[in-house]
Design an enzyme around this catalytic site. Sequence first.
Site, mmCIF file in Angstrom:
data_model
loop_
_atom_site.group_PDB
_atom_site.id
_atom_site.type_symbol
_atom_site.label_atom_id
_atom_site.label_comp_id
_atom_site.label_asym_id
_atom_site.label_seq_id
_atom_site.Cartn_x
_atom_site.Cartn_y
_atom_site.Cartn_z
ATOM 1 N N TYR A 194 51.931 88.012 -36.366
ATOM 2 C CA TYR A 194 51.806 88.404 -37.767
ATOM 3 C C TYR A 194 53.049 89.155 -38.217
ATOM 4 C CZ TYR A 194 49.860 90.407 -42.037
ATOM 5 O OH TYR A 194 49.643 90.769 -43.347
ATOM 6 N N SER A 208 54.850 92.097 -46.106
ATOM 7 C CA SER A 208 53.980 93.137 -45.557
ATOM 8 C C SER A 208 54.855 94.322 -45.192
ATOM 9 C CB SER A 208 53.264 92.614 -44.305
ATOM 10 O OG SER A 208 52.643 93.656 -43.577
#
Length: 232
Positions: free
Chosen positions: A137, A124
């Site tokens: 996350y 990400s």
Amino acid sequence: MKTVVVIGGSTGIGSAIAQAFAGQGAEVHVTGIEAPDAMQVQGVAGRHQLDVRNERDVARFFEAFSHIDVLINCAGVIQREGREFTPEVFAGVIDINLNGTQRCCQAAHQALKAAGGCVINTASMLSFFGSGHAPAYSASKGGIAQLTRSLAIAWATDGIRVNALAPGWIATDLTSTLTQDTERSAELVGRTPMGRWGKPDDITGPALFLASPGAAFVTGAILPVDGGYSAR
């Protein structure tokens, strides 16, 4: 015919990647947390229910494959509204996003080795940036980047390449609360040089490339696919 396994391939980015490989003539197997008959992904050879937190089930799933040409790890979750700051939720996110990816990589190792295959993990842009809203996350995706590099080194002698895609702001169910928040969405689009949200289909070309002979000398790479977000 290539055998491609997409973990977390029943929705969103994983589904788009699975269908792209199927469109190239690959035998594609997807997994999801939901029952196979509830999966919406089209054109694949197999749909399988799999919880990446369960090491025994993961091992049993991969035992069915004698060889795997491409393993794509897309299973992931994010918890909002500050919930990731609690130890229990933090650990749960890490267990799915990071530990789950490692479980699948390790369980698939022999099948990947047999095929001289490759792994594509899902990192990400938060592999590079922190997040004040989603610490678990963000930490998990930072871990994915380092796991990818580490496995690339460890498995190179087995003929296995290991890379990761680092998507930016992609419009999926996972980001629906942000796309529906007009003010926050405008901020994110304004920070993105290409001036729009990404689509799951924007990730498919880079995935196909990393699995292709054109990427034969590419391993340990974390490839941003973020419309230039990380360039600022």
